[in-house]
Design an enzyme around this catalytic site. Structure first.
Site, short mmCIF file in Angstrom:
data_model
loop_
_atom_site.label_atom_id
_atom_site.label_comp_id
_atom_site.label_asym_id
_atom_site.label_seq_id
_atom_site.Cartn_x
_atom_site.Cartn_y
_atom_site.Cartn_z
N LYS A 39 -4.50 -6.67 13.69
CA LYS A 39 -3.36 -6.71 14.71
C LYS A 39 -3.83 -6.98 16.02
CE LYS A 39 -1.52 -3.55 12.49
NZ LYS A 39 -0.56 -2.65 11.57
N ARG A 77 0.82 -1.37 0.02
CA ARG A 77 -0.03 0.00 -0.02
C ARG A 77 0.94 1.04 0.01
NH1 ARG A 77 -3.20 -0.82 4.93
NH2 ARG A 77 -3.89 1.34 4.70
N1 URA Z 1 -1.72 1.82 11.13
C1 URA Z 1 -1.97 0.59 10.74
O1 URA Z 1 -1.58 -0.24 11.62
N2 URA Z 1 -2.17 0.14 9.42
C2 URA Z 1 -2.70 1.22 8.52
O2 URA Z 1 -3.19 0.77 7.58
C3 URA Z 1 -2.53 2.46 9.12
C4 URA Z 1 -2.00 2.85 10.05
#
Ligand code: URA
Ligand code: CA
Length: 433
Positions: free
Chosen positions: A187, A168
């Site tokens: 996460k 990305r």
């Molecule tokens: N923080 C993240 O962990 N993922 C993202 O896509 C943007 C900020």
């Protein structure tokens, strides 16, 4: 299934099934789907969006792509907190002992940060001897005994997110709300949270510059959490100026200790009470906000939150004496005052630029390989709305170099002073629960 059909479906604005999203995430993680198709998929998602169900599928597929931490041996509801990131944000160091002292188990996995200052882990490593290299078994035992432990990030947590985030970054698809929301939530879920309290920052120093964008991101994350059965609450908070006064690793540990004693900055203290209340309620330890706030204030006033912080440091090898004597933390060689050249009111403090000034002193990392200087940083003496006289101190720069011309000029440039008294920024924009 063919990836080209999945891309086409998303390109045409249709909703994808669980199987289609899993096919993409699994294939990209194992390398059978290549960067060019993944890039097209990300761009299609950027333009076509995803509904709450799709975002839930994407989140879970990424959460399931690697190791997951099993916290089931820990008694109670595990509540995690996540901040979307700001400048001088010391809340984790305060909230962890604060809510743990009220009985909510805090089983925190923490990594090193890129940015203006280090992450929570870097800040904790400003404390002599402290380490997070503990086994999962020791981690679980410590949370059951003390209600609080921090472990370093597992090597193989959400590999799909790691790979996709890197892609990305180079395909102009970072700032897509469904992609950000699923990335963050995957996460937290892989790290074992039963409930999640999100601090979504808005303002100059934040990822989301306007409250509207922050709210949209927050709504997406709350919807994902509910979709996948994890109670999720979001607080949208101000990051138009740095939080508290301190920006820097050891400096923020000192500020956290002050706040745990009840003598911290007003904004930082209030944000911790708001987030902490949501954590106590989500953790089943308080019946409502009033009950939660009075419990949090009690563990500050009676010293038990600070005492628990010391016990936690000691359990992980750290010098607990810093709690009583914060001067034992790393100190910079020079403390230099930056003085105002005009009289008036502080109208604006560009948080991101002030953060960069701290990073240039050595408080943060620009790349993963950089070392950070735990002692250096900036302590603000003023916040938006305060009056200031010419010659009065705006900030103290903690530096290991005697010469701070660049830092001084950045601070003078990005702390704006005018004759009109401004309104102080609202700290809490909205709560979604
Ligand atoms: N923080 C993240 O962990 N993922 C993202 O896509 C943007 C900020
Ligand atoms: Ca701070």
């Amino acid at each position: 299934m063919r990836m080209v059909d999945v891309i086409q479906k998303k390109r045409d604005g249709e909703a994808l099934s669980k199987e289609e999203i899993e096919f993409f995430v699994d294939g990209y993680t194992d390398g059978s789907i290549r960067d060019y198709q993944a890039s097209a998929f990300l761009m299609a998602t950027y333009f076509s969006d995803m509904n709450a169900e799709e975002q839930g599928y994407l989140t879970m597929a990424m959460a399931n792509s690697g190791d997951q931490i099993d916290l089931s041996a820990i008694e109670g509801i595990k509540v995690d907190k996540h901040s979307t990131g700001g400048v001088g944000d010391t809340t984790t160091l305060i909230l962890a002992p604060l809510v743990a002292a009220c009985g909510v188990p805090v089983a925190k996995m923490s990594g090193r940060g890129l940015g203006h200052t280090g992450g929570t882990l870097d800040k904790l490593e400003a404390i002599e001897g402290f380490h997070v290299e503990i086994t999962e078994k020791e981690f679980v035992k410590q949370v059951n005994d003390l209600k609080l432990a921090v472990i370093g990030q597992s090597g193989n947590l959400t590999p799909a997110d790691k790979k996709l985030y890197a892609l990305r970054d180079v395909t102009a698809t970072v700032d897509s709300i469904p992609l950000i929301a699923s990335s963050i939530m995957s996460k937290k879920i892989a790290a074992g949270a039963d409930a999640i309290v999100l601090d979504v920052k808005t303002g100059d120093g934040a990822f989301m510059k306007t409250p509207e964008d922050a709210e949209e991101l927050a709504r997406s994350m709350v919807a994902i959490g509910n979709e996948v059965g994890r109670h999720t609450i979001a607080v949208i908070s101000d990051m138009s100026q740095p939080l508290g006064f301190a920006i820097g690793n050891a400096l923020e540990v000192k500020e956290a200790i002050e706040t745990l004693k009840g003598t911290g900055p007003d904004d930082l203290t209030e944000l911790c009470l708001v987030l902490g209340s949501k954590m106590l309620i989500a953790g089943g330890k308080a019946k409502d906000t009033n009950d939660a706030r009075s419990q949090l204030k009690r563990v500050i006033e009676d010293g038990s939150a600070l005492e628990l912080f010391g016990q936690f440091l000691q359990a992980q090898g750290g010098n607990a004496d810093i709690v009583k004597n914060p001067d034992l933390l790393p100190n910079a060689a020079f403390q230099i005052e930056v003085k105002s050249t005009t009289t008036g009111f502080i109208t604006k403090m560009e948080a991101d630029e002030i953060g960069v000034a701290a990073m240039l002193l050595g408080a943060g990392r620009a790349t993963k390989e950089d070392d950070i200087d735990l002692a250096v940083g900036i302590v603000l003496k003023k916040k938006i709305g305060d009056s200031v006289k010419s010659g009065e101190t705006l900030a103290i720069v903690h530096s290991n170099q005697p010469e701070i011309v660049k830092t001084e000029s950045m601070l003078l440039k990005h702390i704006h002073i005018s004759q009109h008294k401004p309104k102080r920024p609202k700290l809490i924009h909205k709560i979604l629960d």
